[in-house]
Design a protein around this motif. Structure first.
Motif, short mmCIF file in Angstrom:
data_model
loop_
_atom_site.label_atom_id
_atom_site.label_comp_id
_atom_site.label_asym_id
_atom_site.label_seq_id
_atom_site.Cartn_x
_atom_site.Cartn_y
_atom_site.Cartn_z
N ALA A 21 33.64 28.34 -10.01
CA ALA A 21 34.91 29.00 -10.65
C ALA A 21 34.33 30.17 -11.49
O ALA A 21 33.14 30.07 -11.86
CB ALA A 21 36.05 28.02 -11.48
N THR A 192 40.66 22.40 -12.21
CA THR A 192 41.58 22.70 -10.84
C THR A 192 41.85 21.33 -10.28
O THR A 192 42.78 21.11 -9.75
CB THR A 192 40.58 23.62 -10.01
N ASP A 196 45.57 19.54 -9.29
CA ASP A 196 46.07 19.28 -8.37
C ASP A 196 46.63 17.90 -8.28
O ASP A 196 47.46 17.67 -7.53
CB ASP A 196 45.04 19.37 -7.41
#
Length: 333
Positions: A21, A192, A196
């Motif tokens: 990222a 992330t 999710d």
């Protein structure tokens, strides 16, 4: 149902995989070998990458070790919890200056060219002394933005932006920007994954129990990292109405709120009732707490106490919490 006692560092590896990222933008500016930055209102100039750094407590030490800087450390102090397994070998090679904070004399005798702490108390008069005095002596003294001497300089919300900015700052100071970018990227990948998974935990209430004082439990309110971790993982804090990082309550109050999940601080300082195992045994043996939904369902999550404060290890606590909530949500369907 089983109590979650998985070493959280393993969860980070499992969640992050090979994802990458974009790193947080640098909080410092660099001109050649010189780095200038502001730390809790104090301007710092680091003329060259430190070679003789001293960290004043565990969180600062582990962050530098996570950046691969063990060979730049000439001293540490104030071990509050068990060192993370991934840093244990490197930590063992760092000289310990004092069991708690060193004195100003002990620090100066060590001869540091950089001093770093995540706790303002390290720079008290009865510890190493005022940071500005160190700077006047030519020793840059960096303090985490999560615990400035002036509380007005501390952000109202404790989150990963501050942690990533601190990693970026220290990576710039020590001229290891690529490792800092890599470390932030690894942790952002976990964020992330957690985001999710968060919808699966909606509807679950969590209470964080740190320790007890004279039998009264200390729980997390809405002003600290546990609140942030709970929200990121998709659940609710059963004590969100408490305007404090940690606050004393009663077992009866916990019973009335009856959270779905209990997160238990695992302290290794050796006092009775500090370890997660001690807490679990007490919860199961007491007539009031044995009837809590989380205890009857065995929805108990043990997390090292160190990871409940902002640090390079906070991502481990988030991964452990998220993994447990997803498991519990699946069972409750």
């Amino acid at each position: 149902m089983r109590t979650i006692l998985i070493p959280s560092a393993l969860l980070v590896v499992a969640l992050s995989g090979c994802a990458a990222a974009t790193a947080a933008p640098p909080a410092s500016t660099s001109t050649g070998a010189v780095v200038t930055l502001q730390s809790c209102g104090l301007d710092l100039t680091v003329d060259s990458p430190p070679r003789q750094a001293v960290t004043l407590e565990q969180g600062a030490t582990e962050l530098l070790l996570a950046l691969g800087l063990g060979d730049r450390l000439i001293g540490t102090s104030y071990l509050t919890d068990a060192v993370a397994p991934e840093y244990a070998d490197a930590y063992a090679d760092v000289p310990v200056l004092a069991d708690q904070y060193p004195t100003a004399e002990q620090l100066r005798e060590a001869g540091p060219d950089f001093v770093y702490s995540m706790r303002a108390s390290a720079f008290a008069a009865d510890a190493v002394g005022d940071r500005a005095e160190l700077v006047d002596l030519g020793v840059p003294a960096y303090l985490s933005a999560n615990d400035c001497e002036d509380p007005d300089l501390v952000a109202d919300e404790v989150g990963f932006d501050q942690i990533f900015a601190e990693i970026t700052d220290l990576a710039a100071v020590f001229d290891v920007e690529s490792r800092g970018t890599e470390l932030v990227g690894e942790q952002q990948a976990v964020l992330t994954e957690v985001a999710d998974a968060a919808p699966q935990a909606e509807g679950l209430d969590v209470a964080w129990i740190y320790s007890t004082i004279n039998g009264a439990p200390i729980v997390a309110g809405n002003a600290g990292l546990p609140q942030t971790l709970t929200e990121l993982a998709g659940a609710g804090n059963a004590f969100e109405d408490l305007d404090a990082q940690w606050s004393e309550t009663s077992w009866d109050e916990i019973a009335q709120r009856d959270p779905d999940v209990l997160v238990l601080a695992d302290l290794s300082r050796g006092l009775t009732g500090d370890s997660a195992d001690d807490k679990i045994a007490t919860l199961r043996s007491d007539t009031v707490t044995a009837q809590l939904s989380a205890v009857r369902s065995d929805q108990l999550v043990a997390i090292p106490a160190t990871e409940m404060d902002p640090s390079v290890r906070s991502i481990n606590a988030l991964a452990a919490l998220s993994g447990a909530l997803v498991e519990y949500a699946e069972v409750d369907k």
